[in-house]
Design an enzyme around this catalytic site. Structure first.
Site, PDB file in Angstrom:
ATOM      1  N   ASP A 106      -2.382 -11.058  -1.552  1.00 24.62           N
ATOM      2  CA  ASP A 106      -3.000 -10.490  -0.366  1.00 24.62           C
ATOM      3  C   ASP A 106      -4.465 -10.198  -0.711  1.00 24.62           C
ATOM      4  OD1 ASP A 106      -1.972  -8.748   2.294  1.00 24.62           O
ATOM      5  OD2 ASP A 106      -3.753  -7.923   1.336  1.00 24.62           O
ATOM      6  N   HIS A 163      -6.113  -7.621  -0.103  1.00 21.48           N
ATOM      7  CA  HIS A 163      -6.285  -6.211  -0.438  1.00 21.48           C
ATOM      8  C   HIS A 163      -5.480  -5.872  -1.691  1.00 21.48           C
ATOM      9  CE1 HIS A 163      -6.656  -6.529   4.045  1.00 21.48           C
ATOM     10  NE2 HIS A 163      -7.826  -5.999   3.723  1.00 21.48           N
ATOM     11  N   HIS A 166       0.816  -1.223   0.000  1.00 19.90           N
ATOM     12  CA  HIS A 166       0.000   0.000   0.000  1.00 19.90           C
ATOM     13  C   HIS A 166       0.848   1.270   0.000  1.00 19.90           C
ATOM     14  CE1 HIS A 166      -3.460  -2.485   0.488  1.00 19.90           C
ATOM     15  NE2 HIS A 166      -3.190  -2.828   1.735  1.00 19.90           N
ATOM     16  N   ASP A 223      -4.514 -13.268   4.631  1.00 17.04           N
ATOM     17  CA  ASP A 223      -5.835 -12.688   4.882  1.00 17.04           C
ATOM     18  C   ASP A 223      -6.985 -13.152   3.980  1.00 17.04           C
ATOM     19  OD1 ASP A 223      -4.513 -11.242   2.910  1.00 17.04           O
ATOM     20  OD2 ASP A 223      -4.563  -9.341   3.979  1.00 17.04           O
TER      21      ASP A 223
END
Length: 305
Positions: free
Chosen positions: A154, A156, A117, A231
């Protein structure tokens, strides 16, 4: 297989902070106990010059000096401290070393990392410096490889990675993520696969298989940086997907088997994991490390063939 760790560089967090800092130590201790033939190495420090391969020098300076604005620090999600800076530099260093080791030995791992990110000029979502983009650029600068794929699994989207590498045809960015999950404003990766809430093993693996086939039709990497997030697991409190332990094992094997078939070294980073029970997250990461270790020799042999 070589694995690089930075879990002893711990940044102070407020009580009840939601980031599971202890998972990195638990992953290393569990991997040490469960997986034979892993060589553990301390992550090295990453210099300003290397960070600048993916980040603006002014941003690096502000992070290092603690001069980010309150809003910028809030976006990262950690309070500033010298330990935050040290850990972030070491985590990037671990992915760099994992790439170097993978190119020699087939597969290697960073027992942290996956800080996807982080943008060139700012951090977000517990990510300060983007280890995948930094490592990819450094492997090219060192003339070890010309083409790198970042396979981001991931839950995200790797928005910072996509932004940093948006106009770089020498690095392919693939992100398979939750459609309705953070970040809510997505960037454009070279290939994005957005999955609905509740996606389970069969649908996920079908989508991943198709995505990898598309990537390899469009791009021929000489190195894969694999963000193996924990995740997507069904027990993750932030994930929204429903992958089982068996499904995540199949995910890891699919990526590594595709790499083996093509003789492509793989550097693995752990990325996110926020299990309701932290031991579930640790188990997913340790499972990934064990599977990766089992592929090291055959990928090394294939890459030399």
């Amino acid at each position: 297989m070589k694995a690089f760790y930075s879990d002893h560089f711990v940044l102070p967090l407020p009580e009840r902070h939601r980031f599971p800092m202890q998972k990195y130590r638990l992953v290393r201790e569990s991997a040490l106990a469960a997986i034979p033939d892993i060589e553990f190495n301390e992550a090295p420090f990453t210099s300003d010059g290397v960070l600048a391969l993916a980040h603006h020098p002014a941003y690096i300076q502000r992070v290092s000096a603690g001069e980010l604005s309150p809003a910028q620090q809030k976006a990262i999600g950690f309070p500033w401290s010298p330990q935050m800076v040290e850990r972030s530099r070491r985590s990037a260093g671990a992915t760099i070393e994992a790439c170097r080791a993978a190119l020699l030995h087939g597969v290697a791992a960073n027992l942290a990392g996956g800080t996807h990110h982080a943008y060139a000029d700012r951090g977000e979502g517990f990510c300060v410096f983007n280890d995948g983009a930094i490592a990819a650029r450094l492997m090219q600068a060192e003339r070890r490889v010309q083409r790198v794929a970042i396979v981001d699994l991931d839950v995200h989207q790797g928005n910072g990675t996509a932004s940093i590498l948006a106009h770089d045809d020498s690095v392919f960015t693939l992100s398979v993520h939750g459609q309705n999950n953070y970040p809510f404003e997505k960037e454009c990766s070279d290939l994005d696969v957005a999955l609905a809430d509740g996606t389970g093993d069969a649908e996920y693996l079908r989508a991943l298989r198709e995505a990898l086939a598309t990537m390899f039709c469009r791009f021929s990497p000489q190195l894969i940086i694999y963000l193996a997030g924990a995740d997507p697991h069904e027990g993750d409190r932030l994930g929204r997907l429903k992958l089982t332990m068996a499904g995540l094992a199949a995910r890891d094997r699919l990526v590594l088997e595709q790499a083996r078939e093509r003789g492509i070294p793989v550097a693995v980073a752990m990325a996110g994991g926020y299990g309701k029970n932290i031991q579930d997250t640790v188990a997913v990461h340790v499972q990934t490390i064990g599977i990766a270790s089992s592929y090291a020799d055959c990928i090394a042999a294939a890459s030399r063939a």
